[in-house]
Design an enzyme around this catalytic site. Structure first.
Site, PDB file in Angstrom:
ATOM      1  N   GLY A 168       0.825  -1.217   0.000  1.00 17.81           N
ATOM      2  CA  GLY A 168       0.000   0.000   0.000  1.00 17.81           C
ATOM      3  C   GLY A 168       0.854   1.261   0.000  1.00 17.81           C
ATOM      4  O   GLY A 168       0.496   2.264  -0.623  1.00 17.81           O
ATOM      5  N   ASP A 169       1.999   1.200   0.668  1.00 18.00           N
ATOM      6  CA  ASP A 169       2.898   2.362   0.700  1.00 18.00           C
ATOM      7  C   ASP A 169       3.532   2.577  -0.667  1.00 18.00           C
ATOM      8  O   ASP A 169       3.713   3.718  -1.108  1.00 18.00           O
ATOM      9  CB  ASP A 169       4.008   2.166   1.732  1.00 18.00           C
ATOM     10  CG  ASP A 169       3.463   1.827   3.097  1.00 18.00           C
ATOM     11  OD1 ASP A 169       2.346   2.273   3.421  1.00 18.00           O
ATOM     12  OD2 ASP A 169       4.141   1.092   3.837  1.00 18.00           O
TER      13      ASP A 169
END
Ligand code: 26A
Length: 344
Positions: free
Chosen positions: A298-299
């Site tokens: 997600g980062d």
């Protein structure tokens, strides 16, 4: 040396290990979650460190996104703020940021160690258990030091890790108000279900400064629940967030919700017309056997997206850069990217 992107978050060292459901159960952890540790979780760190198959890698959600954005942007594009101890762990984080080309402006603590996150991998899930330690002691005056504020003033775009909402709301509001006063872009990641669940007021105020809000399906669901929305539909939740009050009424708000292998949903609310622009953008699927782990996926998405937005790409292209970078990162151990650098 322009440094258009400034990111703020909790710098952490990730202690990553493959484990099993029984181990997670022993500590009451869910397979795919992120939590702040309590006393009962503390033995985990010792157990992971003693595991010969552990990986020690740079982590911290916004720091991962900062390295990710710099991966795609020209040199000297990203500055990262956070708080660490004066120890070998922060040296390791500084090294990882330097390798990625991120300019690091840490606040150093004398009395606290650098924070750490046990990243417990089961299959394609990751359970993150964090001891913030020094990261919990970031203060806004660090941003206001002239040598640091210079970078805030030069920046065009801010990125706040939602996890930082538990640490220094005042630092977030300071950057948010600066962005509003100067009509700059301000983006925020929801980061984990516990943020909308337990930090609703701080989140609402932080979102009021944001013209980009990023999250995934579980965070959107937690947001809907804490705000009493009677829907589980991701587009409807994104519409609600997009329409919430804005401090800077010159910028419309866009909400970007990822959904695993399902298309990413974007919703932009045009306050002038009252219309919503809704898009669904497909992901770059990767054959399951090529996935190393999803820690930091997600980062990486956020990093690629930010790189696109900072470069002035269309929203579709910026989301595509996010998908592309997430796909690269899940083929690496932990929240990392392949070097030599690959071209988008
Ligand atoms: C406040 N908490 C719980 C956290 C985090 C965090 N980063 C900041 N604050 N809990 C986990 N992480 C980081 O999330 C990354 C994966 O998305 C981990 O360090 C990991 O690198």
């Amino acid at each position: 040396m322009s440094f258009p992107l400034v990111a703020l978050g909790n710098p952490l060292l990730d202690l990553q290990v493959d484990t099993d459901a029984a181990y997670l159960e022993k500590y009451g952890l869910k397979a795919n979650d992120a939590i702040l540790v309590e006393e009962k979780h503390m033995p985990i760190f010792k157990e992971v460190v003693e595991n010969p198959n552990k990986h020690i890698v740079a982590g911290g959600a916004a720091q991962n996104a900062a390295r990710g954005a710099q991966y795609l942007l020209p040199e000297n594009s990203v500055v990262y703020f956070g708080s660490v101890g004066k120890d070998k762990y922060s040296e390791l984080l500084l090294e990882a940021n330097a390798k990625a080309g991120v300019k690091t402006l840490y606040q150093f603590q004398d009395k606290y160690e650098t924070g750490k996150c046990a990243a417990l991998i089961t299959g394609h899930n990751r359970s993150l258990a964090t001891d913030l330690a020094a990261a919990n002691h970031f203060t806004p005056d660090h941003l206001q030091k002239p040598e640091n504020w210079e970078y805030v003033e030069k920046a065009k775009f801010f990125y706040i890790g939602g996890f930082h909402l538990t640490v220094s709301p005042d630092a977030i509001y300071l950057l948010g108000q600066h962005a509003a006063d100067t009509n700059k872009d301000f983006s925020l990641n929801l980061s984990a279900p516990f943020i909308p669940e337990f930090f609703k007021d701080v989140l609402d105020k932080s979102i009021s400064f944001a013209n980009y809000v990023i999250g995934n399906e579980t965070e959107a669901a937690a947001y809907a629940k804490s705000h009493g929305l009677e829907t589980e539909d991701l587009t409807e939740i994104a519409k609600y967030i997009a329409k919430e009050p804005r401090v800077n009424e010159k910028k419309n708000r866009t909400v970007i919700i990822t959904h695993g292998l399902e298309p990413t949903i974007t919703v932009t609310y045009d306050a002038a017309s009252g219309n919503f622009d809704v898009k669904e953008i497909p992901v770059h699927a990767l054959a399951s056997e090529n996935i190393k782990d999803t820690n930091g996926a997600g980062d990486a998405f956020a990093g690629g997206l930010l790189a696109g937005l900072v470069s002035g790409d269309s929203l579709e292209k910026a989301v595509d850069k996010g998908q592309w970078l997430a796909k690269l990162s899940i083929q690496e151990v932990g929240p990392s990217f392949p070097y030599p650098r690959q071209a988008y």
